[in-house]
Enzyme design. Structure first.
Site, PDB file in Angstrom:
ATOM      1  N   ASP A 105       0.816  -1.149   0.079  1.00 50.12           N
ATOM      2  CA  ASP A 105       0.116   0.161   0.060  1.00 50.12           C
ATOM      3  C   ASP A 105       0.947   1.330   0.039  1.00 50.12           C
ATOM      4  O   ASP A 105       0.569   2.263  -0.675  1.00 50.12           O
ATOM      5  CB  ASP A 105      -0.829   0.054   1.109  1.00 50.12           C
ATOM      6  CG  ASP A 105      -0.310  -0.308   2.642  1.00 50.12           C
ATOM      7  OD1 ASP A 105       0.892  -0.271   2.572  1.00 50.12           O
ATOM      8  OD2 ASP A 105      -1.003  -0.196   3.529  1.00 50.12           O
ATOM      9  N   ASP A 108       7.006   3.786   2.991  1.00 50.80           N
ATOM     10  CA  ASP A 108       7.234   5.140   4.219  1.00 50.80           C
ATOM     11  C   ASP A 108       8.582   5.171   4.763  1.00 50.80           C
ATOM     12  O   ASP A 108       9.608   5.838   3.767  1.00 50.80           O
ATOM     13  CB  ASP A 108       6.142   4.615   5.306  1.00 50.80           C
ATOM     14  CG  ASP A 108       6.151   5.707   6.410  1.00 50.80           C
ATOM     15  OD1 ASP A 108       5.893   6.729   5.829  1.00 50.80           O
ATOM     16  OD2 ASP A 108       5.988   5.244   7.600  1.00 50.80           O
ATOM     17  N   PHE A 157      -0.200  11.043   8.210  1.00 54.51           N
ATOM     18  CA  PHE A 157      -0.681   9.814   8.362  1.00 54.51           C
ATOM     19  C   PHE A 157      -2.138   9.497   7.566  1.00 54.51           C
ATOM     20  O   PHE A 157      -2.795  10.318   7.684  1.00 54.51           O
ATOM     21  CB  PHE A 157      -0.967   9.469   9.770  1.00 54.51           C
ATOM     22  CG  PHE A 157      -0.929   8.013  10.111  1.00 54.51           C
ATOM     23  CD1 PHE A 157      -0.065   7.206  10.165  1.00 54.51           C
ATOM     24  CD2 PHE A 157      -2.243   7.395  10.048  1.00 54.51           C
ATOM     25  CE1 PHE A 157      -0.100   5.775  10.293  1.00 54.51           C
ATOM     26  CE2 PHE A 157      -2.458   5.877  10.225  1.00 54.51           C
ATOM     27  CZ  PHE A 157      -1.173   5.251  10.406  1.00 54.51           C
ATOM     28  N   ASP A 164      -4.731   1.696   7.366  1.00 58.82           N
ATOM     29  CA  ASP A 164      -5.384   1.342   8.830  1.00 58.82           C
ATOM     30  C   ASP A 164      -4.804   2.554   9.682  1.00 58.82           C
ATOM     31  O   ASP A 164      -3.587   2.873   9.555  1.00 58.82           O
ATOM     32  CB  ASP A 164      -5.444   0.181   9.521  1.00 58.82           C
ATOM     33  CG  ASP A 164      -4.018  -0.013  10.065  1.00 58.82           C
ATOM     34  OD1 ASP A 164      -3.102  -0.266   9.129  1.00 58.82           O
ATOM     35  OD2 ASP A 164      -3.990  -0.508  11.256  1.00 58.82           O
ATOM     36  N   ARG A 170      -9.936   0.630   7.013  1.00 56.63           N
ATOM     37  CA  ARG A 170      -9.290   0.115   5.680  1.00 56.63           C
ATOM     38  C   ARG A 170     -10.322   0.182   4.654  1.00 56.63           C
ATOM     39  O   ARG A 170      -9.975  -0.092   3.454  1.00 56.63           O
ATOM     40  CB  ARG A 170      -8.752  -1.328   6.121  1.00 56.63           C
ATOM     41  CG  ARG A 170      -7.549  -1.714   7.058  1.00 56.63           C
ATOM     42  CD  ARG A 170      -7.170  -2.865   6.934  1.00 56.63           C
ATOM     43  NE  ARG A 170      -6.087  -3.309   7.908  1.00 56.63           N
ATOM     44  CZ  ARG A 170      -5.012  -2.944   8.187  1.00 56.63           C
ATOM     45  NH1 ARG A 170      -4.248  -2.638   7.042  1.00 56.63           N
ATOM     46  NH2 ARG A 170      -4.208  -3.385   8.909  1.00 56.63           N
TER      47      ARG A 170
END
Ligand code: IMP
Ligand code: MG
Length: 182
Positions: A105, A108, A157, A164, A170
């Protein structure tokens, strides 16, 4: 756990933009892998919605698609570079000499994909590429570049479309920001 109204979340990336971008990513993947077999390995749990839409965008492509999953969890202090990973669920197929696309997904700090990529490369795939829907380059702690990426995002975020916050949200069909202090 404090409940929040989902109505509070404003889409940062709308459903339509996501699906348009996934079509483009599928086009690039088709170009690179047409006429071959490609094993897509989804990183659980965050990739499940993105992977589901990505493979459906590839349904007309001349690629034999095989889907598999891997699940790792991290523990230890997020602020140190030596985060530890535990393999919760391994892949269930042989990827030796195969074309593999690792799907997640979000990229980061890069630690998760760096760990999983290093783990899979030891199984000697023919090709190992990575595809992420989101990339937050400002957060990178270990160098990692995805071969295919949907959107570059700011250091905020994010939730929705598989991502999530404490196990929740989600299911949102769009990407939204969330302020954990709210
Ligand atoms: P990394 O190891 O720091 O690159 O983190 C990758 C994982 O952290 C992703 O697969 C996500 O599960 C999670 N993650 C990173 N940023 C976010 C975010 O903004 N929202 C939700 N999950 C995130
Ligand atoms: Mg994840």
């Amino acid at each position: 756990m404090k409940k929040r109204s989902k109505k509070k979340f404003k889409p940062l990336i709308k459903k339509k933009r996501i699906s348009q971008r996934i079509e483009q990513l599928a086009g690039m993947i088709e170009n690179d892998f047409k006429g071959t077999e490609l094993i897509l390995i989804g990183l659980l749990k965050g990739s499940f919605i993105f992977l589901a839409d990505l493979v459906r965008s590839l349904h007309k492509a001349d690629i034999t698609l095989v889907i598999n999953f891997i699940h790792v969890s991290s523990y230890g202090d997020n602020t140190v570079s030596s985060k530890n990973f535990k393999l919760e669920k391994n892949i269930s197929i042989d990827i030796n000499k195969k074309n593999v696309l690792l799907v997640d997904d979000i990229l980061d700090t890069g630690r998760t994909l760096h760990f999983v990529h290093s783990y899979l490369i030891k199984k000697h795939p023919e090709i190992l590429k990575t595809c992420v829907l989101l990339d937050k380059p400002a957060r990178r702690a270990v160098p990692f570049k995805a071969d295919y990426r949907g959107f570059e995002v700011e250091n905020k975020f994010l939730i929705g479309y598989g991502l999530d916050y404490q196990g929740l949200y989600r299911e949102l069909p769009y990407i939204s920001t969330i302020d954990p202090n709210d």
